[in-house]
Scaffold this active site. Structure first.
Site, PDB file in Angstrom:
ATOM      1  N   HIS A  99      52.882  72.277  31.593  1.00  0.00           N
ATOM      2  CA  HIS A  99      52.292  72.668  33.170  1.00  0.00           C
ATOM      3  C   HIS A  99      53.323  73.810  33.446  1.00  0.00           C
ATOM      4  CE1 HIS A  99      51.772  68.064  33.295  1.00  0.00           C
ATOM      5  NE2 HIS A  99      50.942  68.247  34.015  1.00  0.00           N
ATOM      6  N   ASP A 102      56.783  72.450  34.427  1.00  0.00           N
ATOM      7  CA  ASP A 102      57.097  72.624  33.375  1.00  0.00           C
ATOM      8  C   ASP A 102      58.112  73.159  32.432  1.00  0.00           C
ATOM      9  OD1 ASP A 102      55.860  70.366  33.395  1.00  0.00           O
ATOM     10  OD2 ASP A 102      54.904  70.431  31.787  1.00  0.00           O
ATOM     11  N   GLU A 230      40.312  65.523  32.962  1.00  0.00           N
ATOM     12  CA  GLU A 230      41.270  64.381  32.382  1.00  0.00           C
ATOM     13  C   GLU A 230      41.208  63.563  33.740  1.00  0.00           C
ATOM     14  OE1 GLU A 230      45.535  65.423  31.088  1.00  0.00           O
ATOM     15  OE2 GLU A 230      45.918  62.914  31.485  1.00  0.00           O
ATOM     16  N   GLU A 266      42.777  60.114  28.348  1.00  0.00           N
ATOM     17  CA  GLU A 266      44.127  59.453  27.994  1.00  0.00           C
ATOM     18  C   GLU A 266      43.895  58.409  27.445  1.00  0.00           C
ATOM     19  OE1 GLU A 266      47.018  61.438  29.579  1.00  0.00           O
ATOM     20  OE2 GLU A 266      48.210  59.478  30.006  1.00  0.00           O
ATOM     21  N   HIS A 269      45.254  56.203  30.334  1.00  0.00           N
ATOM     22  CA  HIS A 269      44.163  56.183  32.086  1.00  0.00           C
ATOM     23  C   HIS A 269      42.374  54.806  30.938  1.00  0.00           C
ATOM     24  CE1 HIS A 269      45.591  60.242  33.248  1.00  0.00           C
ATOM     25  NE2 HIS A 269      46.328  59.614  32.513  1.00  0.00           N
ATOM     26  N   ASP A 294      44.806  62.975  25.366  1.00  0.00           N
ATOM     27  CA  ASP A 294      46.524  62.843  25.160  1.00  0.00           C
ATOM     28  C   ASP A 294      46.664  61.051  24.492  1.00  0.00           C
ATOM     29  OD1 ASP A 294      46.568  64.488  26.701  1.00  0.00           O
ATOM     30  OD2 ASP A 294      46.739  63.832  28.797  1.00  0.00           O
ATOM     31  N   ASP A 305      50.199  53.457  34.625  1.00  0.00           N
ATOM     32  CA  ASP A 305      49.968  54.450  33.628  1.00  0.00           C
ATOM     33  C   ASP A 305      51.944  54.431  32.843  1.00  0.00           C
ATOM     34  OD1 ASP A 305      49.172  56.481  32.218  1.00  0.00           O
ATOM     35  OD2 ASP A 305      49.365  57.641  33.462  1.00  0.00           O
ATOM     36  N   ASP A 307      52.653  55.379  30.003  1.00  0.00           N
ATOM     37  CA  ASP A 307      52.627  56.967  29.273  1.00  0.00           C
ATOM     38  C   ASP A 307      53.964  56.351  27.279  1.00  0.00           C
ATOM     39  OD1 ASP A 307      51.078  58.491  30.091  1.00  0.00           O
ATOM     40  OD2 ASP A 307      52.495  59.058  31.553  1.00  0.00           O
ATOM     41  N   ASP A 337      50.966  62.630  24.761  1.00  0.00           N
ATOM     42  CA  ASP A 337      51.420  62.788  26.510  1.00  0.00           C
ATOM     43  C   ASP A 337      51.774  61.271  26.291  1.00  0.00           C
ATOM     44  OD1 ASP A 337      51.587  62.637  29.176  1.00  0.00           O
ATOM     45  OD2 ASP A 337      49.723  63.429  29.353  1.00  0.00           O
TER      46      ASP A 337
HETATM   47  C1  XLS Z   1      49.146  62.116  34.303  1.00  0.00           C
HETATM   48  C2  XLS Z   1      48.623  63.090  33.042  1.00  0.00           C
HETATM   49  C3  XLS Z   1      48.963  64.292  33.246  1.00  0.00           C
HETATM   50  C4  XLS Z   1      48.529  65.024  31.930  1.00  0.00           C
HETATM   51  C5  XLS Z   1      48.133  66.650  32.937  1.00  0.00           C
HETATM   52  O1  XLS Z   1      49.166  60.507  34.172  1.00  0.00           O
HETATM   53  O2  XLS Z   1      48.530  62.428  32.384  1.00  0.00           O
HETATM   54  O3  XLS Z   1      49.842  63.991  32.333  1.00  0.00           O
HETATM   55  O4  XLS Z   1      47.850  65.361  30.696  1.00  0.00           O
HETATM   56  O5  XLS Z   1      48.474  67.439  34.057  1.00  0.00           O
HETATM   57 NI    NI Z   2      47.444  63.504  30.707  1.00  0.00          NI
HETATM   58 NI    NI Z   3      48.276  60.286  32.187  1.00  0.00          NI
END
Ligand code: XLS
Ligand code: NI
Ligand code: NI
Length: 430
Positions: A99, A102, A230, A266, A269, A294, A305, A307, A337
């Site tokens: 991003h 980042d 996404e 993802e 998600h 992702d 989430d 991750d 991700d």
């Molecule tokens: C957040 C999202 C983010 C996207 C990119 O939950 O997964 O990381 O992948 O903005």
């Molecule tokens: Ni993501």
């Molecule tokens: Ni995410």
């Protein structure tokens, strides 16, 4: 000169007899599976935000990580880029994703943000050339800054829409400049908390128009990559507009964008939306909008989430099975991700998280390929639908079907779906 990952050797494939933790046991980039190198199948990417920007906070506590590049100057941003490319080198990662927020510190205004983005992407571009690491996708962070608290495209204030649209323009420019193969839009704040203050109809129109503008601009500058949405059902907002693949497809249809935009799916998600990862992938493929993934995993109890890095071969195998059935990635890839747990403080932790995840994905993809090569799973599915291959039913209407059922005495006899038998078959490969 190493910036951060001192003394960590470059990770190589050593097979299952490896004695060190710092080795790939399954990910052999050169191994050919279904006629393609593993590296070209999997197209791994490191996510800049989790690896280098995330401070290790949770709802009850702030930063646990202490990275030499934490800070808000351009020198910090360059140091962060140095460390990132060092990690890509250690892992042999072909791709990364970022991003805008980042890679550059937040400026005072849009002009300063743009100047900083230009400067740091020049710096990153030089490193990409020197190392051969490529950009899988770029994106704009339209959710962290307080200006976006009520949404970006869907904000009640047109000035926020304008700021977000201008920012997406600069991020599309930056992604094109770095040869990005996709551009992702995740609507982190495109949703709402309560209908008491929200005009849902209006916000949806704004989001549709915003996406049309992004697509038009990508065409205008000759961006060759794919534009990806996404989906995510909730978090941070209570109701996210891009709930899941099915919802996104309806939205794209509504705004005439179903041939222009695909999805980045993802794992976490999908789980939050009450689906499996493979369901979302299979549906996107069926609708012709599968783009990229992702890769991560969610804690199945927490409802957040989380991750986490993937660690289940059977789960990952079913996801890659659907990807291979869909013909594999084209512009897309496997973006991690995924972030460390906040007690995993050391440089080694970040390296080993990726090493383990890459091995898991390699095992999953190899298993999926073996399932397809074996052929019995798909043969069984084909047999199940075989009567449809010679059927003209879908061209008829209810009256003629009713006449036929009466005349032919059609009286269906149920057949087994053989689920357990097929599960046993799949389990022989994973
Ligand atoms: C957040 C999202 C983010 C996207 C990119 O939950 O997964 O990381 O992948 O903005
Ligand atoms: Ni993501
Ligand atoms: Ni995410």
């Amino acid at each position: 000169m190493t910036v951060y990952f001192h003394d960590i050797p470059a990770i190589n494939y050593q097979g299952s007899s490896a004695t060190t933790d710092f080795a790939y046991r399954h990910y052999d980039p050169e191994r050919v599976v279904l006629g393609k190198r593993l590296e070209d199948h999997l197209r791994f990417a490191v996510a800049w935000w989790h690896g280098f920007a995330w401070p290790g906070g949770d709802p009850f506590g702030g930063q646990t990580f202490q990275r030499p590049w934490f800070g808000d100057t351009m020198d910090h941003a360059r140091l962060k880029a140095d460390a990132a490319f060092e990690l890509f080198g250690v892992l042999g990662q072909p791709y990364f994703c970022f991003h805008d927020a980042d890679i550059r510190p937040e400026g005072e205004d849009f002009a300063e943000n743009t100047a900083r983005l230009d400067e740091i992407t020049d710096y990153i571009g030089t490193k990409m050339e020197a190392t051969g690491t490529k950009l899988l996708w770029g994106t704009a962070n339209l959710f962290s800054h307080r200006r976006y608290m009520a949404g970006a495209a869907t904000n009640p204030d047109p000035d926020v829409f304008a700021f977000a649209a201008a920012t997406v323009k600069t991020c599309l420019d930056a992604t094109k400049k770095l040869g990005g193969e996709n551009y992702v839009l995740w609507g982190g704040r495109e949703g709402y908390e309560t209908l008491l203050n929200t005009d849902l109809r209006r916000e949806r129109q704004q989001a549709g128009r915003f996406l049309q503008m992004a697509v038009d601009y990508a065409h205008k500058i000759g961006f060759k990559g794919a534009i990806l949405i996404e989906p995510k059902p909730q978090e941070p907002t209570k109701h996210q507009y891009d709930f899941d693949v099915a919802t996104v497809y309806g939205f794209l249809k509504d705004f005439g964008l179903e041939k222009e935009v695909k999805v980045n799916i993802e794992q976490g998600h999908a789980i939050l939306a009450g689906h499996s990862f493979e369901h979302e992938i299979a549906l996107a493929a069926a609708l012709g909008i599968f783009g990229s993934i992702d890769m991560n995993r969610n804690d199945y109890q927490s409802g957040w989430d989380t991750d986490q890095f993937p660690n289940s071969v059977p789960e990952v195998a079913l996801a890659y099975l659907e990807i291979l059935r869909a013909g594999g990635f084209t512009t897309g890839g496997t973006n991690f991700d995924a972030k460390l747990r906040r007690q995993s403080l050391d440089p080694e932790d970040l390296v080993l998280a990726h090493v383990g995840a890459m091995d898991i994905c390699a095992r999953g993809l190899i298993a999926a390929a073996e399932i397809l090569e074996d052929g019995r799973l798909d043969a069984s599915r084909n047999t199940r639908y075989a009567p449809w291959d010679k059927s003209d039913l879908l061209g008829l209407d209810l009256e003629s079907i009713a006449a036929r059922v009466r005349a032919d005495g059609i009286n269906p006899s149920p057949r087994s779906g053989q689920q357990e038998r097929l599960e046993n078959l799949v389990n022989r490969f994973v």
